[in-house]
Design a protein around this motif. Structure first.
Motif, PDB file in Angstrom:
ATOM      1  N   TRP A 147      41.750  23.508  34.348  1.00  0.00           N
ATOM      2  CA  TRP A 147      41.382  25.200  35.408  1.00  0.00           C
ATOM      3  C   TRP A 147      41.245  26.531  33.959  1.00  0.00           C
ATOM      4  O   TRP A 147      41.735  27.238  33.663  1.00  0.00           O
ATOM      5  N   GLN A 148      39.803  25.807  33.368  1.00  0.00           N
ATOM      6  CA  GLN A 148      38.949  27.002  32.335  1.00  0.00           C
ATOM      7  C   GLN A 148      37.723  27.296  32.206  1.00  0.00           C
ATOM      8  O   GLN A 148      37.789  25.316  32.212  1.00  0.00           O
ATOM      9  N   PHE A 149      37.162  27.815  32.203  1.00  0.00           N
ATOM     10  CA  PHE A 149      36.067  27.875  31.816  1.00  0.00           C
ATOM     11  C   PHE A 149      35.657  28.475  30.049  1.00  0.00           C
ATOM     12  O   PHE A 149      36.776  29.268  29.866  1.00  0.00           O
ATOM     13  N   GLN A 150      35.525  27.301  29.380  1.00  0.00           N
ATOM     14  CA  GLN A 150      34.716  27.706  28.352  1.00  0.00           C
ATOM     15  C   GLN A 150      33.285  27.835  27.914  1.00  0.00           C
ATOM     16  O   GLN A 150      32.933  26.772  27.797  1.00  0.00           O
ATOM     17  N   LEU A 199      31.378  38.406  38.636  1.00  0.00           N
ATOM     18  CA  LEU A 199      32.863  36.716  38.463  1.00  0.00           C
ATOM     19  C   LEU A 199      32.105  35.511  38.728  1.00  0.00           C
ATOM     20  O   LEU A 199      31.517  35.622  39.556  1.00  0.00           O
ATOM     21  N   TRP A 200      32.297  35.082  37.941  1.00  0.00           N
ATOM     22  CA  TRP A 200      31.840  33.560  38.230  1.00  0.00           C
ATOM     23  C   TRP A 200      33.506  32.829  38.799  1.00  0.00           C
ATOM     24  O   TRP A 200      34.256  33.358  37.891  1.00  0.00           O
ATOM     25  N   VAL A 201      33.421  32.647  39.828  1.00  0.00           N
ATOM     26  CA  VAL A 201      34.506  31.552  39.889  1.00  0.00           C
ATOM     27  C   VAL A 201      34.483  29.767  40.247  1.00  0.00           C
ATOM     28  O   VAL A 201      33.389  29.336  40.169  1.00  0.00           O
ATOM     29  N   CYS A 202      35.560  29.126  40.225  1.00  0.00           N
ATOM     30  CA  CYS A 202      35.618  27.456  41.040  1.00  0.00           C
ATOM     31  C   CYS A 202      35.979  27.504  42.117  1.00  0.00           C
ATOM     32  O   CYS A 202      36.755  28.206  42.842  1.00  0.00           O
ATOM     33  N   HIS A 203      35.068  27.101  42.511  1.00  0.00           N
ATOM     34  CA  HIS A 203      34.868  27.156  44.257  1.00  0.00           C
ATOM     35  C   HIS A 203      35.266  25.892  44.566  1.00  0.00           C
ATOM     36  O   HIS A 203      35.155  25.131  46.020  1.00  0.00           O
ATOM     37  N   GLU A 204      35.538  24.738  43.420  1.00  0.00           N
ATOM     38  CA  GLU A 204      35.754  23.139  44.009  1.00  0.00           C
ATOM     39  C   GLU A 204      37.663  23.435  43.969  1.00  0.00           C
ATOM     40  O   GLU A 204      37.792  23.202  42.261  1.00  0.00           O
ATOM     41  N   TYR A 205      38.384  22.734  44.773  1.00  0.00           N
ATOM     42  CA  TYR A 205      39.758  22.483  44.550  1.00  0.00           C
ATOM     43  C   TYR A 205      39.999  21.850  42.905  1.00  0.00           C
ATOM     44  O   TYR A 205      39.751  20.244  43.005  1.00  0.00           O
ATOM     45  N   GLY A 258      42.777  21.652  41.544  1.00  0.00           N
ATOM     46  CA  GLY A 258      44.553  21.193  40.910  1.00  0.00           C
ATOM     47  C   GLY A 258      45.325  21.711  40.646  1.00  0.00           C
ATOM     48  O   GLY A 258      44.668  23.193  41.223  1.00  0.00           O
ATOM     49  N   PHE A 259      46.410  22.503  40.123  1.00  0.00           N
ATOM     50  CA  PHE A 259      47.560  23.155  40.181  1.00  0.00           C
ATOM     51  C   PHE A 259      47.138  24.623  39.928  1.00  0.00           C
ATOM     52  O   PHE A 259      47.361  25.535  40.220  1.00  0.00           O
ATOM     53  N   GLY A 260      46.414  25.207  38.476  1.00  0.00           N
ATOM     54  CA  GLY A 260      45.779  25.925  37.951  1.00  0.00           C
ATOM     55  C   GLY A 260      44.504  26.416  38.777  1.00  0.00           C
ATOM     56  O   GLY A 260      43.841  27.171  37.869  1.00  0.00           O
ATOM     57  N   HIS A 261      44.200  26.557  39.747  1.00  0.00           N
ATOM     58  CA  HIS A 261      43.050  25.893  40.798  1.00  0.00           C
ATOM     59  C   HIS A 261      42.658  27.714  40.020  1.00  0.00           C
ATOM     60  O   HIS A 261      41.124  28.062  39.945  1.00  0.00           O
ATOM     61  N   HIS A 262      43.093  28.168  40.535  1.00  0.00           N
ATOM     62  CA  HIS A 262      43.303  29.683  40.620  1.00  0.00           C
ATOM     63  C   HIS A 262      43.138  31.084  40.492  1.00  0.00           C
ATOM     64  O   HIS A 262      42.485  31.698  40.733  1.00  0.00           O
ATOM     65  N   GLN A 263      43.529  30.206  39.231  1.00  0.00           N
ATOM     66  CA  GLN A 263      42.978  30.958  37.941  1.00  0.00           C
ATOM     67  C   GLN A 263      41.907  30.380  36.642  1.00  0.00           C
ATOM     68  O   GLN A 263      41.484  31.048  35.974  1.00  0.00           O
ATOM     69  N   MET A 264      40.663  29.963  37.327  1.00  0.00           N
ATOM     70  CA  MET A 264      39.977  29.193  36.823  1.00  0.00           C
ATOM     71  C   MET A 264      38.492  30.258  36.962  1.00  0.00           C
ATOM     72  O   MET A 264      38.206  30.323  38.523  1.00  0.00           O
TER      73      MET A 264
END
Length: 155
Positions: A76-79, A134-140, A142-148
Motif C-alpha cells: 500500500w505504498q511506493f517508496q 501521478l503514478w498509481v498501482c493498477h493491480e489490486y 489488498g485492503f489499502g490498494h486505493h491509497q497506493m
C-alpha cells in the motif's frame, strides 16, 4: 460445395478483420514502438531492502538530462512516493516488490508495467511539459490498494 452469398460475405469480412488486426499489431510494434516489457533482472524479494540499488530507493542523476528512479512497491505504498525532475528529463523507473504483485502506470505517458516479486521491472518516460504526473498501482494488492500512489513533479 455451394456457399451462400451471406456466408461468403461474412467469411470475407472476417478475413479482412483478421488482416487489419495483424497490420495494426505490426504498426504498433514497428512504428509506434509499443512492446511488452520484459524483466530487467531477478532479485530475492526477502533481501530487497539490503540489495543495491533497492537498499537506497530514490532518484539518481545519470547526467545529460537522464535520471534513474529506484522505486519499491510494497503493500500500500511506493517508496519514494514523490520525485522531482526538470523539464526535458528522461527518467528510467527501476521497480521491485518484496510482497505481492503491484502495478505501475504513470499518467500522461506510456509508462505501464507490472511489478512482480522476484523480478526487477524497468520502464522509461520523458517529461517535456511541467506539471505533476501521478503514478498509481493498477493491480489490486489488498485492503489499502486505493491509497497506493505517487507522483513526478516536473519543473
Amino acid at each position: 460445395m455451394r456457399i451462400e452469398a451471406y456466408e461468403r460475405i461474412f467469411m470475407i469480412l472476417a478475413g479482412l478483420m483478421l488482416v487489419l488486426g495483424i497490420v495494426g499489431i505490426g504498426i504498433g510494434a514497428l512504428v509506434a514502438g509499443v512492446h511488452v516489457p520484459s524483466p530487467a533482472g531477478r532479485i530475492d524479494p526477502r533481501a530487497l531492502s539490503t540489495t543495491p540499488p533497492f537498499d537506497q530507493p530514490g532518484l539518481r542523476d545519470l547526467g545529460g538530462g537522464k535520471y534513474e528512479a529506484v522505486v519499491i512497491a510494497r503493500a500500500w505504498q511506493f517508496q519514494p512516493d514523490e520525485i522531482q525532475v526538470p523539464v526535458g528529463a528522461t527518467v528510467t523507473f527501476t521497480l521491485a516488490s518484496p510482497d505481492v504483485i503491484h502495478g505501475f502506470v504513470l499518467t500522461g505517458t506510456n509508462a505501464n508495467v507490472m511489478v512482480i516479486p522476484g523480478q526487477i521491472s524497468q520502464v522509461t518516460a520523458r517529461f517535456d511539459q511541467p506539471g505533476e504526473y501521478l503514478w498509481v498501482c493498477h493491480e489490486y494488492c489488498g485492503f489499502g490498494h486505493h491509497q497506493m500512489y505517487g507522483k513526478v513533479v516536473v519543473r
